[in-house]
Scaffold this motif. Structure first.
Motif, PDB file in Angstrom:
ATOM      1  N   LYS A 116      -1.867  -5.051   4.799  1.00  0.00           N
ATOM      2  CA  LYS A 116      -1.915  -5.593   3.445  1.00  0.00           C
ATOM      3  C   LYS A 116      -1.340  -7.011   3.435  1.00  0.00           C
ATOM      4  O   LYS A 116      -0.308  -7.283   4.032  1.00  0.00           O
ATOM      5  CB  LYS A 116      -1.134  -4.721   2.468  1.00  0.00           C
ATOM      6  N   ALA A 148      -8.939  -1.631  -2.053  1.00  0.00           N
ATOM      7  CA  ALA A 148      -8.066  -1.714  -3.228  1.00  0.00           C
ATOM      8  C   ALA A 148      -8.664  -1.062  -4.461  1.00  0.00           C
ATOM      9  O   ALA A 148      -7.923  -0.626  -5.356  1.00  0.00           O
ATOM     10  CB  ALA A 148      -7.737  -3.182  -3.522  1.00  0.00           C
ATOM     11  N   TYR A 151      -7.426   2.255  -6.142  1.00  0.00           N
ATOM     12  CA  TYR A 151      -6.261   2.346  -7.031  1.00  0.00           C
ATOM     13  C   TYR A 151      -6.238   1.162  -8.005  1.00  0.00           C
ATOM     14  O   TYR A 151      -5.189   0.570  -8.274  1.00  0.00           O
ATOM     15  CB  TYR A 151      -4.954   2.407  -6.225  1.00  0.00           C
ATOM     16  N   GLU A 154      -3.719   1.061 -10.932  1.00  0.00           N
ATOM     17  CA  GLU A 154      -2.301   1.096 -10.603  1.00  0.00           C
ATOM     18  C   GLU A 154      -1.786  -0.315 -10.320  1.00  0.00           C
ATOM     19  O   GLU A 154      -2.568  -1.185  -9.908  1.00  0.00           O
ATOM     20  CB  GLU A 154      -2.059   1.970  -9.366  1.00  0.00           C
ATOM     21  N   ARG A 156      -0.222  -1.505  -7.873  1.00  0.00           N
ATOM     22  CA  ARG A 156      -0.391  -1.951  -6.485  1.00  0.00           C
ATOM     23  C   ARG A 156      -1.776  -2.550  -6.228  1.00  0.00           C
ATOM     24  O   ARG A 156      -2.010  -3.143  -5.177  1.00  0.00           O
ATOM     25  CB  ARG A 156      -0.144  -0.789  -5.520  1.00  0.00           C
ATOM     26  N   TYR A 157      -2.679  -2.397  -7.169  1.00  0.00           N
ATOM     27  CA  TYR A 157      -3.983  -3.040  -7.040  1.00  0.00           C
ATOM     28  C   TYR A 157      -3.833  -4.550  -6.866  1.00  0.00           C
ATOM     29  O   TYR A 157      -4.631  -5.189  -6.169  1.00  0.00           O
ATOM     30  CB  TYR A 157      -4.826  -2.728  -8.277  1.00  0.00           C
ATOM     31  N   THR A 159      -1.352  -6.066  -5.387  1.00  0.00           N
ATOM     32  CA  THR A 159      -0.518  -6.443  -4.241  1.00  0.00           C
ATOM     33  C   THR A 159      -0.994  -5.898  -2.905  1.00  0.00           C
ATOM     34  O   THR A 159      -0.729  -6.498  -1.858  1.00  0.00           O
ATOM     35  CB  THR A 159       0.926  -5.951  -4.458  1.00  0.00           C
ATOM     36  N   ASP A 160      -1.686  -4.767  -2.908  1.00  0.00           N
ATOM     37  CA  ASP A 160      -2.002  -4.076  -1.657  1.00  0.00           C
ATOM     38  C   ASP A 160      -3.464  -4.262  -1.259  1.00  0.00           C
ATOM     39  O   ASP A 160      -4.300  -3.355  -1.391  1.00  0.00           O
ATOM     40  CB  ASP A 160      -1.683  -2.584  -1.787  1.00  0.00           C
ATOM     41  N   HIS A 161      -3.777  -5.453  -0.804  1.00  0.00           N
ATOM     42  CA  HIS A 161      -5.130  -5.731  -0.331  1.00  0.00           C
ATOM     43  C   HIS A 161      -5.104  -6.925   0.615  1.00  0.00           C
ATOM     44  O   HIS A 161      -4.092  -7.625   0.732  1.00  0.00           O
ATOM     45  CB  HIS A 161      -6.087  -6.003  -1.500  1.00  0.00           C
TER      46      HIS A 161
END
Length: 254
Positions: A116, A148, A151, A154, A156-157, A159-161
């Motif tokens: 990520k 991504a 989610y 959420e 984290r959509y 931040t987590d990609h």
């Protein structure tokens, strides 16, 4: 084979076509990129109010047509970024995107295995193409799968990609790819990763010199094959904006 021949018609009749919706549902409260306003949806008149206000109520009509007012950012939900997004007010907006680039063969490149925050490199692109045994051609629409969208309701959509680098974007452009897309909130790495590297929106900035367009906030890329399908990604012909909503659809012919 003639288009009117019995064999052609039989084969056409037996073909199955699957349509995959690649667009994020638009609703109040949906997650949007930082500083992008979410949609506001307000009923202007109910079914009965419209009937009364247009004057049909006195004739016994009490259920005609309701309508809503929708306030919607040009960068909320599934949308395409026009070059005006990065070049400035005199550059073409979404109405200037050539339609021939919005309907073409699609390719999905899977980068869910990357860490990520990573920036997708030219080597990553080449490796992904080799994995699916595909050679790019002019006007292919390349979709970047980050995972991504699984989610996208959420926090984290955001931040987590992973995201594209400028070099990888230019590499695709050099091979005739002008329309690209991703299932993340931005085509670049997430904001925290850009601040960590002190490099900001480098893939977006390629638009300052090259004519290319990318889609963001796509969904259901995992329902598409890696290639062998068609993409329809026509934007609303908004004028004066830097992007526009898209109802993106993957078309798989059986």
């Amino acid at each position: 084979m003639s288009a009117n021949s019995p064999n052609y018609l039989k084969r056409k009749h037996n073909m199955t076509r699957q349509l995959i919706d690649l667009s994020m549902p638009v609703h109040e409260g949906m997650i949007t990129f930082p500083r992008v306003q979410g949609p506001k949806i307000t009923m202007l008149e109910s079914w009965k109010e419209f009937a009364d206000n247009i004057g049909a109520g006195k004739y016994g009509e009490d259920h005609l047509t309701a309508h809503y007012v929708v306030s919607h950012s040009d960068h909320a939900g599934t949308h395409v970024d026009a070059v005006k997004h990065m070049r400035g007010p005199d550059a073409p907006g979404p109405e200037g995107i050539p339609l021939e680039y919005c309907y073409s063969d699609g390719v999905v490149l899977d980068f869910r295995h990357l860490e990520k925050g990573a920036g997708i490199t030219v080597e990553d692109i080449i490796s992904a193409l080799k994995k699916i045994k595909y050679t790019l051609k002019e006007r292919d629409i390349v979709l970047i799968q980050t995972g991504a969208s699984a989610y996208n309701d959420e926090p984290r959509y955001l931040t987590d990609h992973v995201g594209m680098t400028a070099e990888a974007t230019r590499w695709l452009i050099a091979r005739g790819v002008r329309m690209m897309g991703c299932d993340a909130p931005t085509f670049d790495p997430p904001v925290w990763a850009m601040f960590k590297r002190e490099e900001f929106w480098l893939a977006h900035k390629v638009m300052q010199e090259d004519d290319y367009w990318h889609l963001e906030n796509m969904v259901n890329l995992d329902q598409l094959p890696s290639h062998g399908f068609t993409l329809s990604v026509f934007p609303v012909a908004w004028q004066g904006t830097t992007g526009a909503p898209v109802r993106a659809v993957g078309i798989i012919d059986g």
